[in-house]
Design a protein around this motif. Structure first.
Motif, mmCIF file in Angstrom:
data_model
loop_
_atom_site.group_PDB
_atom_site.id
_atom_site.type_symbol
_atom_site.label_atom_id
_atom_site.label_comp_id
_atom_site.label_asym_id
_atom_site.label_seq_id
_atom_site.Cartn_x
_atom_site.Cartn_y
_atom_site.Cartn_z
ATOM 1 N N MET A 216 -2.513 1.173 -17.941
ATOM 2 C CA MET A 216 -2.826 0.533 -16.733
ATOM 3 C C MET A 216 -4.038 1.453 -16.123
ATOM 4 O O MET A 216 -3.692 2.480 -15.335
ATOM 5 C CB MET A 216 -1.578 0.345 -15.635
ATOM 6 N N PRO A 217 -5.205 0.996 -15.957
ATOM 7 C CA PRO A 217 -6.426 1.739 -15.212
ATOM 8 C C PRO A 217 -6.333 1.876 -13.979
ATOM 9 O O PRO A 217 -5.656 1.104 -13.225
ATOM 10 C CB PRO A 217 -7.516 1.145 -15.897
ATOM 11 N N ALA A 218 -6.929 3.075 -13.426
ATOM 12 C CA ALA A 218 -6.907 3.272 -11.897
ATOM 13 C C ALA A 218 -7.852 2.377 -11.456
ATOM 14 O O ALA A 218 -9.005 1.777 -12.170
ATOM 15 C CB ALA A 218 -7.584 4.634 -11.559
ATOM 16 N N PRO A 219 -7.919 1.895 -10.071
ATOM 17 C CA PRO A 219 -9.003 0.988 -9.459
ATOM 18 C C PRO A 219 -10.276 1.432 -9.741
ATOM 19 O O PRO A 219 -10.462 2.824 -9.553
ATOM 20 C CB PRO A 219 -8.326 0.897 -8.184
ATOM 21 N N SER A 220 -11.323 0.719 -9.757
ATOM 22 C CA SER A 220 -12.726 1.224 -10.050
ATOM 23 C C SER A 220 -13.085 1.680 -8.933
ATOM 24 O O SER A 220 -14.343 2.666 -9.116
ATOM 25 C CB SER A 220 -13.450 -0.004 -10.777
ATOM 26 N N THR A 221 -12.788 1.382 -7.683
ATOM 27 C CA THR A 221 -13.297 1.768 -6.354
ATOM 28 C C THR A 221 -12.424 2.817 -5.660
ATOM 29 O O THR A 221 -11.240 2.181 -5.584
ATOM 30 C CB THR A 221 -13.775 0.443 -5.522
ATOM 31 N N PRO A 222 -12.932 3.822 -5.261
ATOM 32 C CA PRO A 222 -11.836 4.508 -4.445
ATOM 33 C C PRO A 222 -11.698 4.080 -3.043
ATOM 34 O O PRO A 222 -12.549 3.249 -2.606
ATOM 35 C CB PRO A 222 -12.600 6.083 -4.451
ATOM 36 N N PRO A 223 -10.573 4.327 -2.410
ATOM 37 C CA PRO A 223 -10.025 3.712 -1.275
ATOM 38 C C PRO A 223 -10.951 4.461 -0.109
ATOM 39 O O PRO A 223 -11.316 5.559 -0.059
ATOM 40 C CB PRO A 223 -8.677 3.915 -1.145
ATOM 41 N N ALA A 224 -11.039 3.774 1.008
ATOM 42 C CA ALA A 224 -11.408 3.997 2.427
ATOM 43 C C ALA A 224 -10.336 4.533 3.230
ATOM 44 O O ALA A 224 -10.571 5.354 4.209
ATOM 45 C CB ALA A 224 -12.193 3.110 3.116
ATOM 46 N N ALA A 225 -8.942 4.007 2.684
ATOM 47 C CA ALA A 225 -7.832 4.310 3.794
ATOM 48 C C ALA A 225 -6.580 4.228 2.611
ATOM 49 O O ALA A 225 -6.658 3.358 1.627
ATOM 50 C CB ALA A 225 -7.620 3.359 4.760
ATOM 51 N N CYS A 226 -5.552 5.114 2.624
ATOM 52 C CA CYS A 226 -4.589 5.225 2.065
ATOM 53 C C CYS A 226 -3.182 5.125 2.972
ATOM 54 O O CYS A 226 -3.274 5.982 3.863
ATOM 55 C CB CYS A 226 -4.306 6.215 1.179
ATOM 56 N N VAL A 227 -2.473 3.902 2.886
ATOM 57 C CA VAL A 227 -1.365 3.995 3.609
ATOM 58 C C VAL A 227 -0.010 4.228 2.581
ATOM 59 O O VAL A 227 0.146 3.442 1.378
ATOM 60 C CB VAL A 227 -1.090 2.654 4.325
ATOM 61 N N PHE A 228 0.886 4.935 2.927
ATOM 62 C CA PHE A 228 1.829 5.448 2.374
ATOM 63 C C PHE A 228 3.329 5.112 2.798
ATOM 64 O O PHE A 228 3.349 4.813 4.095
ATOM 65 C CB PHE A 228 1.968 6.761 2.389
ATOM 66 N N ASP A 229 4.092 4.373 1.667
ATOM 67 C CA ASP A 229 5.267 4.602 2.145
ATOM 68 C C ASP A 229 6.123 5.631 2.545
ATOM 69 O O ASP A 229 5.569 6.765 2.066
ATOM 70 C CB ASP A 229 6.216 3.734 0.973
ATOM 71 N N LEU A 230 7.256 5.866 3.137
ATOM 72 C CA LEU A 230 7.890 7.218 3.287
ATOM 73 C C LEU A 230 9.027 7.713 2.276
ATOM 74 O O LEU A 230 8.640 8.579 1.745
ATOM 75 C CB LEU A 230 8.180 7.286 4.721
ATOM 76 N N ASP A 231 9.921 6.814 2.579
ATOM 77 C CA ASP A 231 11.202 7.160 1.689
ATOM 78 C C ASP A 231 10.952 7.001 0.001
ATOM 79 O O ASP A 231 10.601 5.931 -0.251
ATOM 80 C CB ASP A 231 12.340 6.852 1.992
ATOM 81 N N GLY A 232 10.998 8.021 -0.522
ATOM 82 C CA GLY A 232 10.760 7.635 -1.928
ATOM 83 C C GLY A 232 9.333 7.683 -2.657
ATOM 84 O O GLY A 232 9.080 7.730 -3.660
ATOM 85 N N THR A 233 8.447 7.969 -1.548
ATOM 86 C CA THR A 233 7.161 8.017 -1.819
ATOM 87 C C THR A 233 6.373 9.404 -1.438
ATOM 88 O O THR A 233 6.047 10.330 -2.042
ATOM 89 C CB THR A 233 6.360 6.876 -0.870
ATOM 90 N N LEU A 234 6.396 9.810 0.006
ATOM 91 C CA LEU A 234 6.049 11.225 0.362
ATOM 92 C C LEU A 234 7.268 12.037 0.501
ATOM 93 O O LEU A 234 7.213 13.113 -0.008
ATOM 94 C CB LEU A 234 5.615 10.878 2.043
ATOM 95 N N VAL A 235 8.411 11.431 0.578
ATOM 96 C CA VAL A 235 9.784 12.435 0.866
ATOM 97 C C VAL A 235 10.991 11.869 0.115
ATOM 98 O O VAL A 235 11.168 10.644 0.064
ATOM 99 C CB VAL A 235 10.062 12.741 2.436
ATOM 100 N N ASP A 236 11.588 12.824 -0.286
ATOM 101 C CA ASP A 236 12.946 12.445 -1.050
ATOM 102 C C ASP A 236 13.952 12.679 -0.027
ATOM 103 O O ASP A 236 14.313 13.754 0.545
ATOM 104 C CB ASP A 236 13.217 13.466 -2.078
ATOM 105 N N SER A 237 14.437 11.438 0.568
ATOM 106 C CA SER A 237 15.363 11.408 1.760
ATOM 107 C C SER A 237 16.670 10.819 1.149
ATOM 108 O O SER A 237 17.670 10.392 2.067
ATOM 109 C CB SER A 237 14.825 10.735 2.588
ATOM 110 N N LEU A 238 16.865 10.663 -0.199
ATOM 111 C CA LEU A 238 18.198 10.179 -0.759
ATOM 112 C C LEU A 238 19.509 10.801 -0.295
ATOM 113 O O LEU A 238 20.263 10.027 0.083
ATOM 114 C CB LEU A 238 17.880 9.907 -2.286
ATOM 115 N N ARG A 239 19.763 11.903 -0.247
ATOM 116 C CA ARG A 239 20.804 12.634 0.011
ATOM 117 C C ARG A 239 21.119 12.469 1.494
ATOM 118 O O ARG A 239 22.179 12.055 1.858
ATOM 119 C CB ARG A 239 20.708 14.119 -0.459
#
Length: 218
Positions: free
Chosen positions: A1-24
């Motif tokens: 699955m190739p990367a998008p051809s155009t880089p983003p102007a903005a990135c919006v992240f989910d938090l749990d499971g994406t930025l931080v491991d909060s499962l415990r």
């Protein structure tokens, strides 16, 4: 699955499971409350498929069909219990700090959008990234929870970028569906709570296995 051809102007992240491991912290908080209600604890790994759509649905899934009359009580217990331990074990995933640094240096606008309550989302993000994210949003009633795209579209507008210039980066099918509804690029990450197969089935535009694959600039 190739990367998008155009880089983003903005990135919006989910938090749990994406930025931080909060499962415990999440799992142990809910398990303590289940035991207060006389219900046995859930194996922590099972929480990977219980989280992601807000505390009420998490509690309904944790209770299951055996004790539906206890769902509301579990919600009442779990929220304050989890607030006391938001940062006990929760930490950024390996490579995430480096990724955020590179995106900042590339002048990409950064946001967080979570189904966790808004105050909890802000506390966790500011603990690890005091200034890096310009927009940080958890669940607030007027905007609904993901996959409702309302808040994501609002973030795009506040950034002054179009949805097609924006990536939503998350670890669950809910994130990918949110991206689809908003018309942004949905990027799935496999280091979180769900699998590559889950994200492919949800229709992710791109799936990455380590944060370094998302690095832009430098």
């Amino acid at each position: 699955m190739p990367a998008p051809s155009t880089p983003p102007a903005a990135c919006v992240f989910d938090l749990d499971g994406t930025l931080v491991d909060s499962l415990r912290d999440i799992g142990e908080s809910v398990n303590e409350c289940l035991e207060l209600l006389g219900i046995g604890p859930i194996v922590l790994e099972r929480y990977r498929y219980l989280v992601g759509e807000g505390i009420p649905l998490l509690c309904r899934r944790a209770i299951g069909d055996a004790h539906p009359h206890l769902v509301e009580r579990l919600i009442e217990l779990a929220r304050p219990r989890y607030r006391t331990r938001l940062l006990r074990h929760t930490r950024p995933y390996a490579g995430v700090n480096e990724l955020i640094g590179r995106l900042c240096r590339a002048d990409i606008k950064l946001g967080v959008l979570s189904n966790k309550p808004h105050d909890m989302t802000g506390r966790i993000v500011r603990a690890f990234w005091p200034t890096e994210f310009q927009e940080v949003w958890g669940y607030v009633e007027e905007a609904g929870r993901k996959p409702d795209p309302t808040r994501l579209l609002s973030i795009c507008a506040r950034f002054g970028v179009s949805p097609r210039e924006t990536w939503l980066i998350g670890d669950t099918p809910t994130d990918i569906e949110t991206a689809r509804r908003a018309g942004v690029v949905g990027v799935g990450v496999t280091w979180g709570f769900r699998t590559d197969a889950d994200l492919r089935e949800a229709g992710a535009a791109w799936i990455v296995d380590v944060p370094a694959e998302l690095a832009i600039g430098d």
